[in-house]
Enzyme design. Structure first.
Site, PDB file in Angstrom:
ATOM      1  N   ASP A  97       0.855  -1.182   0.000  1.00 24.29           N
ATOM      2  CA  ASP A  97       0.000   0.000   0.000  1.00 24.29           C
ATOM      3  C   ASP A  97       0.893   1.234   0.000  1.00 24.29           C
ATOM      4  O   ASP A  97       1.834   1.317   0.792  1.00 24.29           O
ATOM      5  CB  ASP A  97      -0.900  -0.003   1.239  1.00 24.29           C
ATOM      6  CG  ASP A  97      -1.745   1.260   1.350  1.00 24.29           C
ATOM      7  OD1 ASP A  97      -2.742   1.360   0.611  1.00 24.29           O
ATOM      8  OD2 ASP A  97      -1.409   2.141   2.168  1.00 24.29           O
ATOM      9  N   ASP A  99       1.190   5.239   0.589  1.00 26.20           N
ATOM     10  CA  ASP A  99       0.521   6.334   1.299  1.00 26.20           C
ATOM     11  C   ASP A  99       1.348   7.604   1.129  1.00 26.20           C
ATOM     12  O   ASP A  99       2.015   8.058   2.066  1.00 26.20           O
ATOM     13  CB  ASP A  99       0.357   5.954   2.774  1.00 26.20           C
ATOM     14  CG  ASP A  99      -0.439   6.980   3.565  1.00 26.20           C
ATOM     15  OD1 ASP A  99      -0.948   7.941   2.965  1.00 26.20           O
ATOM     16  OD2 ASP A  99      -0.563   6.815   4.797  1.00 26.20           O
ATOM     17  N   GLU A 101       1.663  11.328   0.999  1.00 26.25           N
ATOM     18  CA  GLU A 101       0.908  12.467   1.527  1.00 26.25           C
ATOM     19  C   GLU A 101       1.741  13.766   1.368  1.00 26.25           C
ATOM     20  O   GLU A 101       2.476  14.126   2.271  1.00 26.25           O
ATOM     21  CB  GLU A 101       0.553  12.236   2.990  1.00 26.25           C
ATOM     22  CG  GLU A 101      -0.330  11.005   3.196  1.00 26.25           C
ATOM     23  CD  GLU A 101      -0.829  10.873   4.626  1.00 26.25           C
ATOM     24  OE1 GLU A 101      -0.945  11.894   5.338  1.00 26.25           O
ATOM     25  OE2 GLU A 101      -1.133   9.750   5.029  1.00 26.25           O
ATOM     26  N   TYR A 176     -11.520  11.183   6.635  1.00 26.90           N
ATOM     27  CA  TYR A 176     -11.454  11.603   8.035  1.00 26.90           C
ATOM     28  C   TYR A 176     -10.395  12.690   8.153  1.00 26.90           C
ATOM     29  O   TYR A 176      -9.739  13.021   7.161  1.00 26.90           O
ATOM     30  CB  TYR A 176     -11.130  10.420   8.958  1.00 26.90           C
ATOM     31  CG  TYR A 176     -10.088   9.465   8.413  1.00 26.90           C
ATOM     32  CD1 TYR A 176      -8.730   9.782   8.447  1.00 26.90           C
ATOM     33  CD2 TYR A 176     -10.464   8.261   7.835  1.00 26.90           C
ATOM     34  CE1 TYR A 176      -7.780   8.924   7.939  1.00 26.90           C
ATOM     35  CE2 TYR A 176      -9.518   7.391   7.316  1.00 26.90           C
ATOM     36  CZ  TYR A 176      -8.178   7.722   7.373  1.00 26.90           C
ATOM     37  OH  TYR A 176      -7.233   6.865   6.855  1.00 26.90           O
TER      38      TYR A 176
END
Length: 253
Positions: A97, A99, A101, A176
């Site tokens: 995965d 991620d 950011e 979120y």
């Protein structure tokens, strides 16, 4: 953690075992529950510093992907205090995965950022899919590839998730952290489904440096409905989108 919470209380580490710690526990978990799939997530809020640089050229993308597959999928660990070595962590993880950011948008504050990060991200994912499939052709396994995706409009404006989707098994939407304690002036929802026009930060403030969309503020788009519709408009397939739910709250003082 107490011994009763271990995957296998009788599974004690021997002096000559090639693995210890979390990786060993994950392998024991898979032995106990053979249908479980483990994913390793790379990056995150504080570990995305070099993604932009590492994805900038074909050679660097190939190097990064090869390194990740070598360590996390093939399990070739460095040797530390006699543990590790070639294949020591093989079969611990079933996929990767990513991620990042965030492509083309500064996250933590010290990240490398470039205008063409969005396209380079697509090329990076294509390289991950290519090398994972090449390995799978020799092992007979299907290795998963996923991403964790920031859902703020400013982040989604810089990328085209529809172009990423062909390489991905699914897309983990970070639905979120829309509001939090970093705003020192007001409380607000952190994982709301819909825009709230009555929210104190819904309208454009007109202050210097604020991003406005008509009379709407940037933060007014920080909700799952607006973000999901933006993804669908980019051609992201609905059957690959996974809604994220926070198992925590946020507080203000």
């Amino acid at each position: 953690r107490t011994p009763s919470r271990r995957v296998d209380p009788a599974d004690t580490i021997k002096w000559d075992d090639k693995m210890a710690g979390n990786f060993r526990e994950l392998k024991a978990l898979k032995a106990k529950y053979p249908k479980i799939k483990n994913m390793i997530s790379l990056g995150g809020w504080t570990w995305s510093k070099w993604f932009s640089n590492a994805a900038a050229t074909d050679a660097l993308r190939k190097q990064l992907v090869k390194s990740c597959i070598d360590i996390y999928i093939k399990g070739n660990l460095p040797v530390v205090d006699g543990r590790g070595g070639p294949g020591a962590a093989a079969d611990v993880f079933d996929g990767i995965d990513i991620d990042w950011e965030f492509p083309s948008v500064q996250g933590f504050g010290y990240n490398t950022v470039a205008a063409n990060d969005g396209e380079n991200y697509r090329l990076l994912l294509a390289e991950f899919r290519k090398q994972l499939d090449e390995l799978g052709a020799t092992t007979g396994k299907r290795y998963a590839l996923t991403i964790a995706l920031g859902m703020g409009k400013d982040k989604l404006d810089k990328i085209n998730v529809g172009s990423y989707a062909p390489y991905l098994d699914w897309i983990n939407m970070m639905t979120y952290d829309y509001n939090g304690g970093w705003d020192l002036t007001q409380t607000n929802f952190q994982s709301h489904l819909y825009r709230d026009p009555a929210a104190p930060n819904d309208k454009c403030s007109g202050k210097a440096g604020d991003t406005c969309y008509g009379d709407r503020s940037l933060v007014s788009f920080y909700n799952t409905d607006d973000a999901l519709n933006q993804l669908l408009s980019q051609g992201a397939p609905a059957n690959k989108l996974v809604l994220g739910l926070p198992f925590y709250g946020r507080g203000w003082t």
